[in-house]
Design a protein around this motif. Sequence first.
Motif, short mmCIF file in Angstrom:
data_model
loop_
_atom_site.label_atom_id
_atom_site.label_comp_id
_atom_site.label_asym_id
_atom_site.label_seq_id
_atom_site.Cartn_x
_atom_site.Cartn_y
_atom_site.Cartn_z
N GLU A 18 0.82 -1.22 0.00
CA GLU A 18 0.00 0.00 0.00
C GLU A 18 0.86 1.27 0.00
O GLU A 18 0.50 2.28 -0.59
N LEU A 19 2.01 1.16 0.67
CA LEU A 19 2.92 2.30 0.66
C LEU A 19 3.46 2.50 -0.75
O LEU A 19 3.62 3.63 -1.22
N GLU A 20 3.72 1.39 -1.43
CA GLU A 20 4.23 1.48 -2.80
C GLU A 20 3.20 2.09 -3.74
O GLU A 20 3.54 2.84 -4.65
N LEU A 21 1.92 1.79 -3.50
CA LEU A 21 0.86 2.38 -4.33
C LEU A 21 0.86 3.89 -4.20
O LEU A 21 0.73 4.62 -5.19
N ALA A 22 1.04 4.38 -2.98
CA ALA A 22 1.09 5.82 -2.74
C ALA A 22 2.28 6.44 -3.48
O ALA A 22 2.20 7.54 -4.03
N LEU A 23 3.38 5.68 -3.53
CA LEU A 23 4.56 6.14 -4.27
C LEU A 23 4.27 6.19 -5.76
O LEU A 23 4.55 7.19 -6.42
N GLU A 24 3.68 5.11 -6.26
CA GLU A 24 3.41 5.02 -7.69
C GLU A 24 2.46 6.12 -8.13
O GLU A 24 2.61 6.70 -9.20
N LYS A 25 1.47 6.44 -7.27
CA LYS A 25 0.49 7.47 -7.63
C LYS A 25 1.07 8.88 -7.48
O LYS A 25 0.42 9.86 -7.80
N GLY A 26 2.29 8.97 -6.97
CA GLY A 26 2.91 10.28 -6.80
C GLY A 26 2.40 11.03 -5.58
O GLY A 26 2.65 12.22 -5.42
N GLU A 27 1.68 10.34 -4.72
CA GLU A 27 1.18 10.99 -3.50
C GLU A 27 2.31 11.28 -2.53
O GLU A 27 2.22 12.19 -1.71
N VAL A 28 3.34 10.45 -2.62
CA VAL A 28 4.54 10.67 -1.80
C VAL A 28 5.77 10.43 -2.66
O VAL A 28 5.68 9.81 -3.72
N ASP A 29 6.91 10.94 -2.22
CA ASP A 29 8.13 10.80 -3.02
C ASP A 29 9.05 9.70 -2.53
O ASP A 29 9.86 9.18 -3.29
N PHE A 30 8.98 9.40 -1.26
CA PHE A 30 9.74 8.23 -0.81
C PHE A 30 9.14 7.64 0.45
O PHE A 30 8.35 8.26 1.14
N VAL A 31 9.54 6.39 0.69
CA VAL A 31 9.02 5.64 1.83
C VAL A 31 10.20 5.00 2.56
O VAL A 31 11.09 4.43 1.92
N VAL A 32 10.20 5.13 3.88
CA VAL A 32 11.28 4.55 4.68
C VAL A 32 10.86 3.15 5.16
O VAL A 32 9.76 2.98 5.67
N HIS A 33 11.74 2.18 4.98
CA HIS A 33 11.46 0.80 5.42
C HIS A 33 12.64 0.25 6.22
O HIS A 33 13.75 0.74 6.13
N SER A 34 12.37 -0.86 6.92
CA SER A 34 13.46 -1.74 7.34
C SER A 34 13.80 -2.54 6.10
O SER A 34 12.91 -3.16 5.52
N LEU A 35 15.06 -2.53 5.70
CA LEU A 35 15.39 -3.22 4.45
C LEU A 35 15.02 -4.70 4.51
O LEU A 35 14.66 -5.30 3.51
N LYS A 36 15.06 -5.28 5.71
CA LYS A 36 14.76 -6.72 5.77
C LYS A 36 13.30 -7.02 5.46
O LYS A 36 12.95 -8.15 5.17
N ASP A 37 12.44 -5.99 5.50
CA ASP A 37 11.03 -6.20 5.16
C ASP A 37 10.75 -5.98 3.68
O ASP A 37 9.62 -6.17 3.23
N LEU A 38 11.74 -5.54 2.94
CA LEU A 38 11.53 -5.31 1.50
C LEU A 38 11.89 -6.57 0.71
O LEU A 38 13.00 -7.07 0.82
N PRO A 39 10.95 -7.04 -0.10
CA PRO A 39 11.22 -8.25 -0.89
C PRO A 39 12.45 -8.04 -1.78
O PRO A 39 12.80 -6.90 -2.12
N THR A 40 13.09 -9.15 -2.16
CA THR A 40 14.28 -9.02 -3.02
C THR A 40 13.87 -8.64 -4.45
O THR A 40 14.70 -8.20 -5.23
N ARG A 41 12.59 -8.83 -4.77
CA ARG A 41 12.08 -8.33 -6.05
C ARG A 41 11.01 -7.31 -5.75
O ARG A 41 10.00 -7.64 -5.12
N ILE A 42 11.18 -6.08 -6.21
CA ILE A 42 10.11 -5.09 -6.05
C ILE A 42 9.66 -4.62 -7.44
O ILE A 42 10.33 -4.90 -8.43
N ALA A 43 8.53 -3.92 -7.46
CA ALA A 43 7.98 -3.48 -8.75
C ALA A 43 9.04 -2.74 -9.56
O ALA A 43 9.87 -2.02 -9.00
N GLU A 44 9.00 -2.90 -10.88
CA GLU A 44 10.04 -2.34 -11.73
C GLU A 44 10.11 -0.81 -11.69
O GLU A 44 11.17 -0.23 -11.89
#
Length: 359
Positions: A61-87
Amino acid sequence: MFIVQFVYFQLALIQTNTIIDKLKELKPDHDFEIITMATTGDKILDSALSKIGAKDLFTRELELALEKGEVDFVVHSLKDLPTRIAENLVIGCVYKRDSEFDAVVMHPKHKGKKLADLPDSSVIGTSSLRRAAQLQRKFPTFKFESIRGNLNTRFKKLDDDTKYDAIVLAEAGLRRMGWDDRVAQVLDPSECMYAVSQGAMAVECRTGDEKTLSLLSAIHDQDTAVSCIAERAFLKQLEGGCSVPVCVHSTLTDSQITLKGGVFSIDGTKCVIDSITRDLPGEPAKKKQATNGITFSSIVHGDIDLSLCETAEVVGIDLANRLLATEAATILKEAKEQTAKAVIEEQARKEREAAQKQK
Ligand code: DPM
């Protein structure tokens, strides 16, 4: 400049503020606004889904907000980010790693003790298959029980119940939350190897958003990025995800990188651990290279020398291939099947319970 964050997960807000404070310090002319939102992952923290699908649930859901341009970046724990993310998204920077180790929090009645001091049959709370598998192997008499919810909830469950004798969490998260005084023991990798990218924060942004990427490059930490590229390449090549007990321990010197990786069976009885050491390319060229879309398990290289990132990635892939040629491949396959089965069973149980209630 907008940033979005979980509203429920206090740790996420602390992490976001850490990144923003650092960016403000380095780029005082930038303005930032933090937007918070609760994700499905936050809302269903108590479900078994948080075990198998957590990575996507927390980040999608955070990525959707990024894709829609509602936000410019999102902070995560890297270990929670999949090794494959949307292109269309990338990891624009990896922030200097805090402790990568796991830590033990004791029930108040065991104050001053370490895991080895606990009596037989002690109950250890963790929902990490990786922690349970490794510690079960070290402490065969202990019982490992899942404990869910955010970190606050887990502390409450530990302190207010008599169910758990101790819980195991990432030292980084505990310290960020200000719970330093509850860290009873930090686990050495000889006792418990950590999760891929544990302790590192990462910032996700849109691919090709040069303004944001250039801002983030100011806080891209070379050593952390290189280690995490090796670790993530290892996990990606294993097709591990967070549903299997895969663990790592990486060390970086000026001239070498060592990646140690392990695959455990769910019950900890079987494991394969191996390591690879490689020389790092000498005297990296300091000049900035064109980004031209190259990423390493979605991490941009930014100002980091490309050959360093490439070496790290190859180390991860080679170590994974070496493990996959052993019994590790079967252990991994069985672990995945077992987790999938457990999730299906829990879903069925929940549905039965819901149906009972309606009657
Ligand atoms: C992942 C795992 C856990 C988190 C699995 C693992 C722990 C799950 C649990 C992939 N993400 O580590 O084997 O215990 O139920 C998470 C934490 C942090 C980031 C909390 C923790 C903080 C540390 C960091 C949950 N994600 O691990 O105690 O930023 O790396």
